[in-house]
Design a protein around this motif. Structure first.
Motif, PDB file in Angstrom:
ATOM      1  N   ARG A 150       0.700  -1.193   0.130  1.00 36.81           N
ATOM      2  CA  ARG A 150       0.092   0.090   0.137  1.00 36.81           C
ATOM      3  C   ARG A 150       0.763   1.397  -0.065  1.00 36.81           C
ATOM      4  O   ARG A 150       0.574   2.438  -0.552  1.00 36.81           O
ATOM      5  N   GLU A 192       4.374   1.369  -0.882  1.00 33.73           N
ATOM      6  CA  GLU A 192       5.296   1.249  -2.009  1.00 33.73           C
ATOM      7  C   GLU A 192       4.908   0.167  -3.218  1.00 33.73           C
ATOM      8  O   GLU A 192       5.358  -0.849  -3.136  1.00 33.73           O
ATOM      9  N   PRO A 193       3.812   0.516  -3.787  1.00 34.83           N
ATOM     10  CA  PRO A 193       3.296  -0.759  -4.571  1.00 34.83           C
ATOM     11  C   PRO A 193       4.387  -1.201  -5.888  1.00 34.83           C
ATOM     12  O   PRO A 193       4.520  -2.484  -5.908  1.00 34.83           O
ATOM     13  N   GLU A 194       5.375  -0.187  -6.324  1.00 30.51           N
ATOM     14  CA  GLU A 194       6.107  -0.905  -7.295  1.00 30.51           C
ATOM     15  C   GLU A 194       7.141  -1.348  -6.594  1.00 30.51           C
ATOM     16  O   GLU A 194       7.729  -2.733  -7.317  1.00 30.51           O
ATOM     17  N   SER A 230       4.850  -4.461 -15.285  1.00 29.83           N
ATOM     18  CA  SER A 230       4.203  -3.103 -15.672  1.00 29.83           C
ATOM     19  C   SER A 230       2.721  -3.195 -15.817  1.00 29.83           C
ATOM     20  O   SER A 230       1.907  -2.559 -15.076  1.00 29.83           O
ATOM     21  N   ILE A 275       1.378  -3.583 -12.246  1.00 36.04           N
ATOM     22  CA  ILE A 275       1.424  -2.307 -11.364  1.00 36.04           C
ATOM     23  C   ILE A 275       0.268  -1.354 -11.973  1.00 36.04           C
ATOM     24  O   ILE A 275      -0.324  -0.721 -10.992  1.00 36.04           O
ATOM     25  N   ASP A 276       0.128  -1.244 -13.238  1.00 35.54           N
ATOM     26  CA  ASP A 276      -1.069  -0.543 -13.699  1.00 35.54           C
ATOM     27  C   ASP A 276      -2.295  -1.113 -13.171  1.00 35.54           C
ATOM     28  O   ASP A 276      -3.272  -0.248 -12.813  1.00 35.54           O
ATOM     29  N   TYR A 320      -3.117  -2.645 -10.550  1.00 36.09           N
ATOM     30  CA  TYR A 320      -3.234  -2.335  -9.075  1.00 36.09           C
ATOM     31  C   TYR A 320      -3.421  -0.947  -8.856  1.00 36.09           C
ATOM     32  O   TYR A 320      -4.439  -0.360  -8.107  1.00 36.09           O
ATOM     33  N   THR A 321      -2.723   0.008  -9.628  1.00 31.08           N
ATOM     34  CA  THR A 321      -3.014   1.467  -9.455  1.00 31.08           C
ATOM     35  C   THR A 321      -4.469   1.821  -9.828  1.00 31.08           C
ATOM     36  O   THR A 321      -5.173   2.597  -9.050  1.00 31.08           O
ATOM     37  N   ASP A 322      -5.022   1.058 -10.793  1.00 32.98           N
ATOM     38  CA  ASP A 322      -6.239   1.549 -11.278  1.00 32.98           C
ATOM     39  C   ASP A 322      -7.245   1.035 -10.233  1.00 32.98           C
ATOM     40  O   ASP A 322      -8.342   1.565 -10.109  1.00 32.98           O
ATOM     41  N   CYS A 352      -7.059   0.555  -7.067  1.00 32.27           N
ATOM     42  CA  CYS A 352      -6.963   1.397  -5.880  1.00 32.27           C
ATOM     43  C   CYS A 352      -7.613   2.731  -6.148  1.00 32.27           C
ATOM     44  O   CYS A 352      -8.441   3.306  -5.402  1.00 32.27           O
ATOM     45  N   ARG A 353      -7.520   3.208  -7.174  1.00 40.11           N
ATOM     46  CA  ARG A 353      -8.200   4.654  -7.786  1.00 40.11           C
ATOM     47  C   ARG A 353      -9.693   4.193  -7.822  1.00 40.11           C
ATOM     48  O   ARG A 353     -10.553   5.205  -7.347  1.00 40.11           O
TER      49      ARG A 353
END
Length: 577
Positions: A187, A189-191, A209, A212-213, A215-217, A219-220
């Motif tokens: 949560r 440092e996701p990368e 990659s 990571i994208d 996971y970021t999407d 969370c958003r």
């Protein structure tokens, strides 16, 4: 089909412990993690494959007050290996880089899991321990709500099971190579944390990659309050978008009922290139031998049969067969949606998706053009090559040239020889493409029970053969989901052998049980007819002798199939409106 050798990853952690997000990352790394996922109604993707979940619950009883292992060690290994074998076959189909799975009870099954997922002689399974503070897990559990506002999974032993899962997992992993995945650091440092997981799983930068994208999407979306679990969104390439809202609820209800399903006998895992046939039985000792013979002649490789409490020798017959998995369901048949809910759940949770399945009854025999020379393996190849995933059928009642109460089926006699006649006309096909009830379907009506007894019309359509994907379901005995599958070509027919000498007894039994649709209305009509007229002959000017699949093609009930991969559509003429 030889079992492929691919790397495997097991995700280990408590309920509400972060295992879903880790399994989601593995999916986006390119691992096959299943495709029909358990809907926990908790606001996010679970990525918990229903087939693996069912096998885990056969190994460990998670119910409150029952927290304990089931069966012996060797049996638990065998059960977990079933998912590994199936997942490897599916991974090859999906061109995945490996397989990965999760369920909280795997924390209690690490030794079994290690044996089961490495038994093919390949490399050892990779083990990912998802680390999250126990108090944070307990707090998240208690705060979780279902859509109705009630607690997600209320039980009085939350603290005990969370601590027990973590303790058991950690002790089992002592001295065993594994990765500790830090959920809290993910949560922050996701990368970095996703990179550690990618390195452990030997995944390249492109896949890392992509994860990571994702996971970021995710969370958003969660931060914006976007719901991420709707059941259908779990499906790989859903054919028709979001299903009606009642489908996920029905699937959960059936899954809960299957906690009580008992395994009487289950044979080794069935490869995905084999054809499975599913039935629900109750006192079918008379018809079963010939129906089993018929489907074997069509190339069925395995039968999966749920018995609902037979006392006429049906179960003993099934257990004497070499190719039958046998189950017992103690619940009332009325709760099964005409058997379709039970058959759908059995396929998804006991055999897995990605396979061709025939769903039938003991008094039904599916036929299609030239089935005497082309078995089901030929048929499914043709359907697959032409982009089809189902064989819609019309149910055709077969009867003898005598009264049905004197139509005695002799031992070893085929039912079609005892009851060789059928109505060659009088059936009507109607397509409902946009009905008010929101269930597009085909309606077939006609046949002797409608013409002789004024029975309710329109219940003769079925889709017995389908390729099962994550979203596939038998909506009811007469409608398949996705609904497009009800309209596919080519089509076939189902020969229906109800009209034998035991029917009077069957009618009385079904009226007394009152487990059939609409309070067994058809059986009540038939009972009154027998009471007033006694033995009844169904022969009429419409009667024709069945002389093979050409008979039903010639009558317009099934399509001509060009076995060179082209088909000509033949549909009975619809009545003018």
């Amino acid at each position: 089909m030889n079992r492929p050798k691919l790397s495997s990853v097991a995700v280990l952690g408590s309920y509400r412990g972060g295992t879903s997000v880790v399994t989601g990352l593995l999916k986006h790394f390119g691992f096959f993690v299943g495709d029909a996922f358990f809907n926990a109604w908790n606001g996010y993707w679970t990525y918990e494959d229903v087939y693996l979940r069912r096998l885990c619950l056969e190994c460990f009883d998670e119910r409150e007050g029952n927290w304990s292992h089931r069966a012996d060690f060797a049996t638990r290994v065998e059960r977990l290996s079933r998912w590994s074998e199936w997942a490897r076959w599916r991974a090859v189909e999906e061109d995945a880089c490996g397989i990965a799975g999760k369920h909280p009870t795997l924390c209690k099954l690490v030794p079994e899991l290690t044996d089961a997922w490495t038994s093919d002689g390949g490399s050892a399974a990779k083990l990912v321990s998802v680390s999250r503070d126990a108090e944070s897990i307990i707090s998240a559990w208690r705060k979780s709500k279902s859509p109705n506002g009630h607690p997600w999974w209320p039980r009085g032993d939350v603290e005990d099971i969370v601590h027990d899962l973590i303790r058991c997992r950690d002790s089992s992993l002592e001295g065993v190579e594994h990765l500790v995945f830090d959920y809290e650091r993910l949560r922050r440092e996701p990368e970095f944390e996703i990179g550690r997981l990618a390195d452990y799983c030997e995944v390249g930068d492109i896949r890392k990659s992509i994860a990571i994208d994702w996971y970021t999407d995710t969370c958003r979306a969660l931060g914006q309050g976007t719901p991420l679990v709707l059941g259908w969104e779990h499906s790989a390439n859903p054919e028709s978008g979001k299903p009606p809202t009642e489908l996920p609820e029905l699937q959960n209800a059936m899954s809960n009922a299957f906690v009580d399903l008992q395994v009487s006998r289950r044979l080794p895992s069935l490869p995905l290139d084999k054809v499975l046939c599913v039935m629900i039985t109750f006192n079918e000792r008379l018809r079963l031998p010939d129906t089993l013979r018929h489907y074997r002649s069509l190339g069925v490789d395995r039968f999966a049969i749920i018995d609902n409490g037979s006392d006429d020798g049906t179960v003993e017959l099934l257990l004497s067969q070499h190719d039958c998995d046998v189950y017992f369901m103690p619940h009332a048949y009325r709760s099964s949606v005409g058997g379709s809910g039970w058959s759908s759940t059995l396929i998804r949770e006991f055999y897995g998706t990605g396979r061709w399945v025939v769903c039938t009854d003991a008094d039904e025999q599916m036929v299609y053009h030239d089935c005497e020379r082309h078995d089901l393996h030929d048929l499914v190849r043709l359907l697959k090559d032409s982009g089809q995933s189902s064989l819609p059928c019309v149910t055709i009642d077969c009867y003898s040239d005598r009264g049905f109460l004197t139509s005695v089926l002799d031992p070893n006699q085929q039912m079609v020889d005892c009851c060789p006649l059928f109505d060659s006309e009088g059936y009507v096909r109607l397509e409902l493409n946009d009905p008010a009830d929101g269930v597009p379907r085909v309606i077939w009506s006609g046949g002797p029970i409608e013409r002789e007894m004024n029975a309710p019309c329109g219940w003769l359509a079925k889709v017995p053969l389908m390729y099962w994907k994550a979203e596939t379901w038998n909506w009811n005995p007469h409608v398949a989901y996705p609904f497009e599958r009800n309209f596919s070509a080519p089509s076939g027919a189902i020969l229906h052998f109800k009209w034998l000498s035991d029917l009077s007894g069957v009618v009385g039994r079904e009226i007394a049980r009152n487990q059939r649709t609409y309070n067994a209305e058809k059986y009540r009509l038939l009972g009154r007819k027998i009471a007033t007229q006694g033995d009844i002959s169904l022969v009429s000017f419409r009667s024709r002798k069945y002389e093979g699949s050409s008979s039903i093609v010639g009558a317009g009930f099934a399509d001509v199939v060009d076995w060179n991969n082209e088909q000509e559509r033949i549909i009975p003429k619809l009545p003018s409106s």
